[in-house]
Design an enzyme around this catalytic site. Structure first.
Site: not given
Ligand SMILES: [Ca+2]
Ligand SMILES: [Ca+2]
Ligand SMILES: [Ca+2]
Ligand SMILES: [Ca+2]
Length: 411
Positions: A153, A186, A277
């Site tokens: 990440d 995040h 998304n």
């Protein structure tokens, strides 16, 4: 589609997410655009020979990617001098950009009395490790204890009071000289959903005793490269990670990435990724979630309805909460997150619960990742069209069912 009286919220988030995905090239993107992955034929492993071929072709070597017998290069005009099939070169392909799959929204909040985020509650993870429902973890074995989960990440805020106890030494792909810090929030948010600790404050994660190994593959703007992900997967194999959470994606199908993913899967790692998304609309699952070795996770809201913005397609394997998820943020604070980025760590955390509670190597291949995957699929609560479908996959994640299946432990 019903959004339980929150249509504007859902729409606004969709717009934000789309705008985010479409942000113009950052420095990492420019870097990726100038780079290629040169894959050598199997057996062509002499490093000096490979280096000399790269040099003769007028390219600058950036780093080796040993698990796929490749070298990342920067092209400097003479790129075309390398021909596939000659000089031991199997394939040459462009590097690509990865982007994160979630957005943090609203005002950061200070630490408060400990709360169970709705997503962790909905998948009944707390029923696995908190039998009397007092928000106090009962027994390490049921809470992911000792399971090694790599978080590929933006890094993690390693001294966050709600994470610190579970953070282990990771790796920074973006800048190997620095620790895998998080400047964006995040990765820290994803970490909290996965394994925020039982400290009577803040939140509780899906697997409050799981070990988090932060591997920073995205820069402080939220972008990274496919070659960086391949390097991270190599680190995960070498360091014997058991679960890998990938809350990022790319639109490009890069064979080298798929090959590295296959290597990681063959080594026994449970691979989990956010689908993206890019909804509504079908067939929008991004890579690496689109690869068959990876558990592709879509996002639901608090009404157990798949979100309008969640990507969908036949590759979706399971659905998990991804809207309005409260979790850890920078500076020891907390914030709400929206995205399939937030759904994936519910699945990774549940995989840790399944592993720590003890799962048998049923097919006797020396690995338990396919058995973990099967437990997740078979216990999922079917939603939408009957059976597996392109919105929910096998259904909503069910941690209690996944861990408590007969034959998988002595509960
Ligand atoms: Ca308890
Ligand atoms: Ca806590
Ligand atoms: Ca097995
Ligand atoms: Ca279904």
């Amino acid at each position: 589609m019903v959004f339980n009286g929150r249509p504007f919220t859902a729409l606004a988030v969709a717009v934000i997410l789309l705008a985010f995905a479409g942000t113009a090239f950052a420095s990492t993107a420019q870097q990726a655009g100038a780079r290629s992955i040169v894959v050598f034929q199997k057996g062509f492993v002499d490093q000096d020979q490979k280096d000399s071929i790269i040099k003769k072709a007028g390219m600058k070597k950036i780093k080796n990617l040993n698990i796929i017998n490749a070298v990342v290069v920067e092209r400097e005009g003479g790129a075309s001098a390398l021909t596939e099939g000659l000089n031991g070169v199997l394939r040459m392909e462009n590097d690509a950009v990865i982007h994160l799959q979630g957005k943090l929204k609203g005002h950061p909040q200070k630490e408060s009395d400990e709360v169970l985020p709705w997503g962790v509650d909905r998948i009944d993870a707390n029923d696995v490790w908190d039998r009397n429902h007092d928000l106090d973890v009962d027994g390490q074995r049921w809470a992911g204890s000792g399971v090694k989960v790599a978080l590929l990440d933006t890094g993690v805020e390693m001294n966050h009071p709600d994470l610190r106890k579970n953070i282990k030494k990771g790796y920074n792909v973006v800048d190997p000289k620095k620790p895998p810090y998080d400047a964006l929030g995040h990765g820290t948010h994803v970490a909290g959903t996965l394994a925020a600790v039982d400290n009577r404050a803040g939140v509780l994660g899906t697997a409050p005793k799981a070990l988090i190994y932060p591997v920073k593959v995205m820069d402080d703007e939220g972008y990274g490269t496919v070659s960086g992900v391949i390097e991270a997967l190599e680190w995960c194999i070498e360091n014997r990670m058991q679960v890998v959470n990938m809350s990022f994606g790319t639109y490009e199908d890069v064979q080298s990435l798929h090959d590295a993913i296959a290597e990681a899967y063959d080594s026994g790692i449970v691979l989990v990724a956010a689908v993206g998304n890019d909804g509504p609309g079908n067939d929008t699952v991004e890579y690496p979630a689109r690869y068959t070795e990876v558990i592709a996770v879509s996002a639901t809201d608090s009404t157990d309805t798949v979100t309008e913005w969640s990507s969908s397609g036949p590759e979706v394997e399971i659905a998990a909460p991804g809207a309005d998820i409260l979790s850890t943020f920078l500076d020891g604070e907390y914030i709400a997150g929206y995205g399939t980025s937030m759904a994936a760590p519910h699945v990774s955390g549940t995989a840790a619960l399944i592993i720590s509670s003890g799962i048998k190597d049923k097919n006797k291949d020396g690995r338990i990742n396919s058995e973990v995957r099967e437990a997740l699929r078979e216990s999922a609560t079917d939603l939408g069209d009957p059976g597996r479908d392109s919105l929910y996959g096998h259904g909503l994640l069910n941690a209690k069912g996944a861990v408590g299946r007969p034959g998988h432990n002595e509960r």
